[in-house]
Each structure stands twice: as C-alpha cells, then as structure tokens.
Write a protein that holds these residues in place. Sequence first.
Motif, PDB file in Angstrom:
ATOM      1  N   ALA A 464      -8.178  -4.568   4.261  1.00 21.34           N
ATOM      2  CA  ALA A 464      -9.273  -5.334   4.859  1.00 21.34           C
ATOM      3  C   ALA A 464      -8.844  -6.750   5.207  1.00 21.34           C
ATOM      4  CB  ALA A 464     -10.463  -5.359   3.900  1.00 21.34           C
ATOM      5  N   GLU A 465      -7.845  -7.253   4.514  1.00 26.33           N
ATOM      6  CA  GLU A 465      -7.315  -8.580   4.821  1.00 26.33           C
ATOM      7  C   GLU A 465      -6.344  -8.561   5.999  1.00 26.33           C
ATOM      8  OE1 GLU A 465      -5.569 -10.129   1.299  1.00 26.33           O
ATOM      9  OE2 GLU A 465      -7.386  -9.921   0.084  1.00 26.33           O
ATOM     10  N   GLY A 466      -6.081  -7.370   6.538  1.00 29.13           N
ATOM     11  CA  GLY A 466      -5.196  -7.245   7.690  1.00 29.13           C
ATOM     12  C   GLY A 466      -3.734  -7.066   7.351  1.00 29.13           C
ATOM     13  N   LEU A 467      -3.405  -6.772   6.102  1.00 29.75           N
ATOM     14  CA  LEU A 467      -2.007  -6.613   5.696  1.00 29.75           C
ATOM     15  C   LEU A 467      -1.512  -5.222   6.073  1.00 29.75           C
ATOM     16  CD1 LEU A 467      -2.103  -8.298   2.170  1.00 29.75           C
ATOM     17  CD2 LEU A 467      -1.414  -9.295   4.357  1.00 29.75           C
ATOM     18  N   ARG A 468      -0.289  -5.161   6.588  1.00 32.04           N
ATOM     19  CA  ARG A 468       0.323  -3.885   6.958  1.00 32.04           C
ATOM     20  C   ARG A 468       1.818  -3.930   6.611  1.00 32.04           C
ATOM     21  NH1 ARG A 468      -4.311  -3.359   7.595  1.00 32.04           N
ATOM     22  NH2 ARG A 468      -5.468  -2.273   9.253  1.00 32.04           N
ATOM     23  N   GLY A 469       2.454  -2.787   6.527  1.00 36.01           N
ATOM     24  CA  GLY A 469       3.899  -2.673   6.357  1.00 36.01           C
ATOM     25  C   GLY A 469       4.427  -3.373   5.114  1.00 36.01           C
ATOM     26  N   ASP A 470       5.486  -4.160   5.290  1.00 36.08           N
ATOM     27  CA  ASP A 470       6.130  -4.858   4.169  1.00 36.08           C
ATOM     28  C   ASP A 470       5.177  -5.806   3.468  1.00 36.08           C
ATOM     29  OD1 ASP A 470       8.860  -3.834   4.313  1.00 36.08           O
ATOM     30  OD2 ASP A 470       9.001  -4.901   6.213  1.00 36.08           O
ATOM     31  N   ALA A 471       4.331  -6.487   4.247  1.00 36.51           N
ATOM     32  CA  ALA A 471       3.388  -7.427   3.638  1.00 36.51           C
ATOM     33  C   ALA A 471       2.400  -6.700   2.737  1.00 36.51           C
ATOM     34  CB  ALA A 471       2.642  -8.195   4.731  1.00 36.51           C
ATOM     35  N   LEU A 472       1.988  -5.506   3.132  1.00 37.38           N
ATOM     36  CA  LEU A 472       1.076  -4.723   2.311  1.00 37.38           C
ATOM     37  C   LEU A 472       1.732  -4.324   0.987  1.00 37.38           C
ATOM     38  CD1 LEU A 472      -1.557  -3.135   1.872  1.00 37.38           C
ATOM     39  CD2 LEU A 472      -0.492  -1.235   3.135  1.00 37.38           C
ATOM     40  N   LEU A 473       2.988  -3.853   1.041  1.00 43.21           N
ATOM     41  CA  LEU A 473       3.675  -3.437  -0.193  1.00 43.21           C
ATOM     42  C   LEU A 473       3.932  -4.627  -1.111  1.00 43.21           C
ATOM     43  CD1 LEU A 473       6.267  -0.758   1.011  1.00 43.21           C
ATOM     44  CD2 LEU A 473       3.930  -0.452   0.193  1.00 43.21           C
ATOM     45  N   ASP A 474       4.343  -5.756  -0.547  1.00 45.47           N
ATOM     46  CA  ASP A 474       4.584  -6.939  -1.377  1.00 45.47           C
ATOM     47  C   ASP A 474       3.314  -7.390  -2.077  1.00 45.47           C
ATOM     48  OD1 ASP A 474       7.253  -7.017  -0.738  1.00 45.47           O
ATOM     49  OD2 ASP A 474       6.979  -8.409   0.956  1.00 45.47           O
ATOM     50  N   ALA A 475       2.214  -7.415  -1.344  1.00 42.80           N
ATOM     51  CA  ALA A 475       0.953  -7.847  -1.941  1.00 42.80           C
ATOM     52  C   ALA A 475       0.487  -6.866  -3.003  1.00 42.80           C
ATOM     53  CB  ALA A 475      -0.104  -8.003  -0.843  1.00 42.80           C
ATOM     54  N   ALA A 476       0.678  -5.556  -2.756  1.00 42.34           N
ATOM     55  CA  ALA A 476       0.259  -4.554  -3.737  1.00 42.34           C
ATOM     56  C   ALA A 476       1.069  -4.675  -5.020  1.00 42.34           C
ATOM     57  CB  ALA A 476       0.394  -3.154  -3.137  1.00 42.34           C
ATOM     58  N   MET A 477       2.386  -4.843  -4.913  1.00 39.91           N
ATOM     59  CA  MET A 477       3.222  -4.995  -6.101  1.00 39.91           C
ATOM     60  C   MET A 477       2.859  -6.260  -6.875  1.00 39.91           C
ATOM     61  SD  MET A 477       5.538  -2.449  -6.295  1.00 39.91           S
ATOM     62  CE  MET A 477       6.991  -3.069  -7.091  1.00 39.91           C
ATOM     63  N   ALA A 493       8.483   3.018  -7.512  1.00 37.10           N
ATOM     64  CA  ALA A 493       8.969   3.242  -6.148  1.00 37.10           C
ATOM     65  C   ALA A 493       7.758   3.462  -5.256  1.00 37.10           C
ATOM     66  CB  ALA A 493       9.908   4.436  -6.092  1.00 37.10           C
ATOM     67  N   VAL A 494       7.748   2.796  -4.118  1.00 31.82           N
ATOM     68  CA  VAL A 494       6.654   2.919  -3.147  1.00 31.82           C
ATOM     69  C   VAL A 494       7.267   3.056  -1.763  1.00 31.82           C
ATOM     70  CG1 VAL A 494       4.495   1.950  -2.294  1.00 31.82           C
ATOM     71  CG2 VAL A 494       5.272   1.382  -4.594  1.00 31.82           C
ATOM     72  N   LEU A 495       6.771   4.012  -0.989  1.00 30.95           N
ATOM     73  CA  LEU A 495       7.263   4.273   0.360  1.00 30.95           C
ATOM     74  C   LEU A 495       6.061   4.274   1.298  1.00 30.95           C
ATOM     75  CD1 LEU A 495       9.814   7.049   1.290  1.00 30.95           C
ATOM     76  CD2 LEU A 495       7.711   6.805   2.595  1.00 30.95           C
ATOM     77  N   LEU A 496       6.183   3.597   2.442  1.00 30.39           N
ATOM     78  CA  LEU A 496       5.075   3.473   3.390  1.00 30.39           C
ATOM     79  C   LEU A 496       5.546   3.849   4.786  1.00 30.39           C
ATOM     80  CD1 LEU A 496       2.102   2.519   3.718  1.00 30.39           C
ATOM     81  CD2 LEU A 496       3.031   0.276   4.349  1.00 30.39           C
ATOM     82  N   LEU A 497       4.825   4.786   5.416  1.00 30.48           N
ATOM     83  CA  LEU A 497       5.072   5.189   6.795  1.00 30.48           C
ATOM     84  C   LEU A 497       3.837   4.845   7.621  1.00 30.48           C
ATOM     85  CD1 LEU A 497       6.782   8.656   6.259  1.00 30.48           C
ATOM     86  CD2 LEU A 497       7.890   6.558   7.035  1.00 30.48           C
ATOM     87  N   ASP A 498       4.043   4.151   8.729  1.00 27.55           N
ATOM     88  CA  ASP A 498       2.939   3.744   9.612  1.00 27.55           C
ATOM     89  C   ASP A 498       3.130   4.358  10.995  1.00 27.55           C
ATOM     90  OD1 ASP A 498       1.480   2.053   7.863  1.00 27.55           O
ATOM     91  OD2 ASP A 498       2.983   0.484   8.133  1.00 27.55           O
ATOM     92  N   ARG A 499       2.048   4.877  11.550  1.00 28.64           N
ATOM     93  CA  ARG A 499       2.027   5.319  12.960  1.00 28.64           C
ATOM     94  C   ARG A 499       0.836   4.639  13.629  1.00 28.64           C
ATOM     95  NH1 ARG A 499      -0.082   9.526  16.395  1.00 28.64           N
ATOM     96  NH2 ARG A 499       1.500  10.166  17.923  1.00 28.64           N
ATOM     97  N   MET A 500       1.144   3.663  14.420  1.00 29.63           N
ATOM     98  CA  MET A 500       0.112   2.902  15.097  1.00 29.63           C
ATOM     99  C   MET A 500       0.204   3.149  16.603  1.00 29.63           C
ATOM    100  SD  MET A 500      -1.630   1.508  12.828  1.00 29.63           S
ATOM    101  CE  MET A 500      -1.486   1.363  11.042  1.00 29.63           C
TER     102      MET A 500
END
Length: 505
Positions: A464-477, A493-500
């Motif tokens: 909701a804050e607009g975080l995606r990709g690396d920024a999302l994982l860093d904030a979550a950790m 370990a966290v893996l994120l795949l995005d299709r925009m």
Amino acid sequence: MPVPIPRQRVIPAVENGHDGGAAPRTDPPAGSPTEVTRGTAPGSTDATADATDTVTGPADGPAGHQGATDGTDAGAASGPAAPTAAEAAEALARVAAGSAGSGPATSTALTLLVIEDDPAGSFAIPSLLDSAELTVRVRTARNLTEAERLLTDDVHCILLDLALPAPGARGGEPEGTGDELAVLRHVLRLAPRHAVLALTGAENSARGPEAVRVGAQDFLYRDELDGRLLSRAVRYAVERKRADQAQRQLTESRLRAQENARLERGLLPTPLLEGAPLRFAARYRPGRSRALLGGDFYDTVRTADGTVHAMIGDVCGHGPDEAALGVELRIAWRALTFAGLCGDELLSTLQRVLENERPDDEIFATLCTVDISPDGRSAGLCLAGHPSPLIARQGHLAELLPYDDNGPALGLLPRARWPRRQVELGRSWSLMLYTDGLIEGRVGAGNQRLGQDGMVSLVRDLLAEGLRGDALLDAAMTEVRALNGGELTDDVAVLLLDRMVPTTR
C-alpha cells in the motif's frame, strides 16, 4: 657402556650482588649448596652426552659460582663437603619453587636450552639477574644430536651458538664456505614453535642481523653477554615468538574465512531468466553466526519452451552439513528441471537424492516449486511440507496461494506423492516465495509468532505504500527483525518474481 647421568647445578640470581638485606657470606652454610654436581657414572668415557641442567632464581645469599660446563667440580678444592643426593634434591626443589632462604616466591618460570660447543671451557652462562624474580632452568647441549634429545615441550627458548658446525659439515672445512647459518636453519626446522636466540662473536657482527632475518627472535654477542642482558633477551624472545605465532594463527584464520566466504558465495545461485518478462529479487540471511550459507536454498531458471521455474526449500537444521545438503538439492533441482522433469516426478527424484546424501535418517527438507507458463498468466504449484507462496494481483489484496494439497516434506515418507495444483496468476502480479524463518520470528516480548497471517498483513501494508521489488523485500526483512526485537535465529530466504504489464486504453 654406562649411561652418563646429567649434572645439575643451581645458580642463585641476586640483583647487584645483594640478597635483599642479608649480610654477604664468604662460604655457603653446610646443607644449603649453591652448586650440586652429579658426575658421570664410574667407568664412563662418553663426554659428548654431558648435559647441564641449571635452575636460576632468587635465593638467600650472594651469587654463587656457576660451575663449569665441562663436568669439573668447582667445589671440590675448597668449601664444605658435597651434600648427599637427598639434600641436593631438596635444595634444588626449594630454589625452583622460589622458597629457598627468605627469598620471595617466583612469578615466572622459563626453561632455556643452550646449544654450544666450547672445547676450551671458556664459555659460561652468566647468572640471570632480573628484577621480576625470573626463574630460569638452563639446559646445556654440546651438539645438535644432544639438543634434539633435550628439546622437550617445556623448553621456552633456545640459545644457539652460530659457531657450531653445520649438520653434515666435514672436519677441517675452511671458514666461510657453505651456508654460515645452516646450523640455525636446522634448529629452526627442529623447533618451529620455540623462540631462538642466536649467539655470535663481535668479529662476525653481520651474522647476527642475518640470523634474525632467517628466523631467530634476536641475537647476542658472546663478548657482551651478561646476566641482565640475557634475562631481558630471553623474555623478549619468548614473548615475540608468542606474538608471531598469534599473528600467524590470526592470519591463517582470516585467510581461511575469506576462502570459505568465496566458496559459499560461489554456491549461491545465479538466476537464469534471460528472455523472461519477469523481474527477480531475492534476500538470503543464514542463521549461523559469521556464515554466508545456511540450510535454506532457492533457484530460478527459464527453460527452452519459455517456462519459468522457481523453487525454494529448507533443510532442517542450521549447521554446515545442512548447508551442503541444501546446495546439493538445489543443483539437483536445476539439472532435473533442465532435463524436463516437474511436479511429482521431480520431487520423487529429489527425495532419492536426499535419502542418499543426508548424514542422518532424521534429516528432511521442505520444498516449494512453481512453474510459470510462458504467457505468465498461470502456474503449477507443488508443496512438500513448505509454506504456501504469497501472491499480490493487480487490484486485489495480497493473499496466500491454495495449500490444501500440500504433500509431506522430502525424506519423511518413502513412497510419498506430491500433487501439482494449477493456479491462476492474472495479468500483473507479484509472487513471493519464502522459508519459515521469515514467519517464525516473535512479535513483541511474548511467545506470539508472526505467522503467515501476520506476514500477509505486513506485506499488504508495504504494498500500500507503493513498495515493489528489492525495496519491498528490504522493508519486509527490516520490519520482521524489528518485530522480533533483534536478528532472527533461523535461516531466512525470500524470492520475489514480478510481472507488471502496463494497462492499455
């Protein structure tokens, strides 16, 4: 042939010729000898094995005669009668313990091995004078063969006469031929953990610094040798050797750690997604202190037909064996995926790999595999005792993918099956795969865990804050660690795949 008995002599060390206030005496009292000599057995003709063992330390009375190193009894011509063996042993024990007379207890004890060959008998070890009440036990060897026999673990320092003939040198060989420091090199090979002092003559002044360059801790001139200088040199050499060994061990540990880090970094996966319209991001943090690799593992590849395959897993445990097993499973998964296996067939083969490679029958591994179709709109999901991935579709709240067809962890059941469930992803989405280290952290000071529901809520807020990709994982950790009140103890370990896909009007 009778075996020679090593002589022992006691040299009391006093500073400036005083014993701390006691009046000097001309002769030692009976029964308290300053020199105890035990000659060779009757009939012995072996003079080369005559080893001298001397204890130097604080004692009551003036500095006594040191005794000759060639076996002569300096006290035979004058003075009281020689003490009995029992009296000599008792006096030697008192001096070694620092309790002879009224002298204080010793604070330091060192053993010095002197290797020298002086046929004229003019060389003598001076009394070791030291204000710190240093007690030194001196052993004398006439050659390298005898030195090797006397070189025990309790020897702290070696005083080596560089004038000794080199091992294997021929008699009558002119001086200056061959290696002048061959005897030093031999002793350094013989005693790599001992401090070595080189003894040389003033006429060979260049030989001392060269000896230090070769490996000696310091050098002394024979003509300038006195008790205070020798005491200081022995202590300096011993401490410098200890410092050198500590520095060497530190350097070896640092190099070993760097090598392990390079090895572990090389074992981390490199995603193979060339040509795929997906963005990839990952975070990895092992639970082991100062480690780069844990029991968690992940990988992502794209096969020739355009299908993107992603995997994440967790071997139970946190040690190096579990980390190695995780790497083996990851590499096996990549090879089997490129060979065309997927779903139950792939997981059954991985279980056989696990059963053959695990160090213990109780070791198991959880696994989650996802194969995304070339158009990116659907995927096949297999769960082997692993938490279900989180998906965030465009226009919808983040949620967990269905996990009611979850199969058992690898290595638990011999003939287990893992159904492959087809799921719809949509046009634009973010898919997050993770290990249980991310959701098992505590929330607050109690025993409450974050859990999957807490993680979903946390990710929703970050999206909701607009975080995606690396920024999302860093904030979550960062948020998970903050909720836990510190670093997580489990591997993560966290893996994120995005299709925009941009919307068309």
